[in-house]
Design an enzyme around this catalytic site. Sequence first.
Site, PDB file in Angstrom:
ATOM      1  N   ASP A   1     -14.709  32.689 -57.313  1.00  0.00           N
ATOM      2  CA  ASP A   1     -15.448  31.433 -57.406  1.00  0.00           C
ATOM      3  C   ASP A   1     -16.796  31.581 -56.678  1.00  0.00           C
ATOM      4  OD1 ASP A   1     -14.622  31.343 -54.741  1.00  0.00           O
ATOM      5  OD2 ASP A   1     -14.061  29.233 -54.802  1.00  0.00           O
TER       6      ASP A   1
ATOM      7  N   SER B   1     -17.662  25.533 -52.495  1.00  0.00           N
ATOM      8  CA  SER B   1     -16.593  26.315 -53.104  1.00  0.00           C
ATOM      9  C   SER B   1     -16.689  26.297 -54.630  1.00  0.00           C
ATOM     10  CB  SER B   1     -15.234  25.805 -52.614  1.00  0.00           C
ATOM     11  OG  SER B   1     -14.193  26.638 -53.038  1.00  0.00           O
TER      12      SER B   1
ATOM     13  N   ASP C   1     -18.234  30.821 -53.862  1.00  0.00           N
ATOM     14  CA  ASP C   1     -18.351  31.321 -52.485  1.00  0.00           C
ATOM     15  C   ASP C   1     -17.401  32.474 -52.208  1.00  0.00           C
ATOM     16  OD1 ASP C   1     -16.061  29.580 -52.422  1.00  0.00           O
ATOM     17  OD2 ASP C   1     -16.225  29.489 -50.236  1.00  0.00           O
TER      18      ASP C   1
END
Length: 571
Positions: free
Chosen positions: A297, A145, A299
Amino acid sequence: MNSIQENYERWLSSPLVSEEDKKILRAMSKEEIDDAFYQDVEFGTGGMRGVLGPGKNRINSFTIAKATVGFGLFLLKKYPNAKERGVVISHDNRYHSRDFTLEAAKILNRMGIRCYIFDTLRPTPELSYAVRYTKAVGGIMITASHNPKQYNGYKVYDDFGCQLVPEEILPYLSILASLPDELSVKVPESETIAETTILGKEVDDSYVAKVEGIQIHPELEKKGFKVVYSPQHGASYESAMRVFKDLGYEIYPVVAQCVHDPAFGATLSPNPETAESFVESIKLAKEIGANLCVMTDPDGDRCGLAYLSSKGAYERFTGNQSAALLMDYIFTERKKMGVLSSSGVMYDTIVTSDLGRKIAQSFGVANESFLTGFKYIGNRIDYYEKLGKGPHFEFGYEESYGCLIAPFVRDKDGVQAILLYTEMALYYHLKGIPLDVAYENLEKKYGYHETMTDNVYFEGPSGAKEMANIMNELHQNAPKEILGNKIAYVEDYKKRLRTDMRTGASTALTLEEAEVVRLIFEDTSWIAIRPSGTEPKCKFYIEVFQKDKEGIKEKARAMLDTLKKELGVKA
């Protein structure tokens, strides 16, 4: 159970561990050895996430392989047709993400389970969508992430494209616990080796079409409204740019941050929650006179925005503020168009702002709040879908910059979010209303809600023990007041009790057991404390509510600092 030293020596003596990794192991300090070997890398609120490198508490080919064998066994046990329906696997731009994807597919193939992968990286929301599109039995997303570059991770999804909630993941974790250690686990070989299929362009086309379909006012005049976009080196670049261009937005990408660089070389932080992540976006915005900066972000599930305020400066919203403003826009416009459901529901979490709940209530939209983790929201959507009746999903969000507008995805979707944030900003721009003014109007209507989040890191086994001691203190001796502000209720999610501090009476909490304590003050302000499920840190959340904004920031800061001091938190 092996000691830290025994596990360390097990890796050093194993012929499976490369000489390169053994060199890294020999160079480790005692503290690094302790952290790499004191536990197995754990599944938390966002899956399995950790620092890359050798060790049982690290993300590497061995821990990824063990997680995949366990997931394969879990799927084979749960779904009679798992081998035929298969698993979708995707990844972001991080170090070894593609390697881990290919390795996971190879392992599942050897277990007889077909796999679907993309030709290159794709964002988390598209992975969720692809599971649903292919009718697979599950999904795997290789990502950490918004964590720093030294991290990677592994998230698992069910057949509805939703991350596994605790009751569903327990059988998987039980299987994992029954397997040999990460260096000894073997792949259960199937008589027939399955194949891996590369997903074609049609999945991208279908996902993008669905995203473009969430617009409320596609007719708005976009000429002259300039938007800066950054994917933070991550997986959303291609799909987000395609959406913006298809819909006619005047978009200016931060070119250096559009390269899929695992080192995140052109950003100070890949996390949209931080001011550092916006440095280059705001720099470009000033050069071109942009109205808005949007960001996903790495992902692609979280998003952030900075906007040109009434003061002529670029300012940022918190995740609570941006989602509240967006929710109000969506509900207002849907109501005008007669498409806001009379049985609508908004989903959030117990650490999101009360402002969103007040907005929903004002529109007659119900609210359900869950523990931290978007999987609970996705799971609730699935629950009502399978039931065939229930409230109509209108919006879902959490304070950590993640939201979902349309449930064709069952995770937070940064591409959906930045599209609707951009439309909302354009809508207000055409009315001559800067976003800070629009938000101020919300606060005048619903009251002022100041939210803050502090992260306190506790590295290694000693840190884990210290964090446990802090939580134990809260469970056993919750404070009765902070800086003269009396606490009315203590919600202890480990005990699953809500206690009235004035009468001592307790009532049961309906949500699952969790390591969370929430302190609710007499004026409805609150503080929540919980260990992170993805990093070695404890998170402190506060929301101070007032009918005016005088001194509200200072009050929130002082109350949070005082509580941390009383708990003996050094940072």
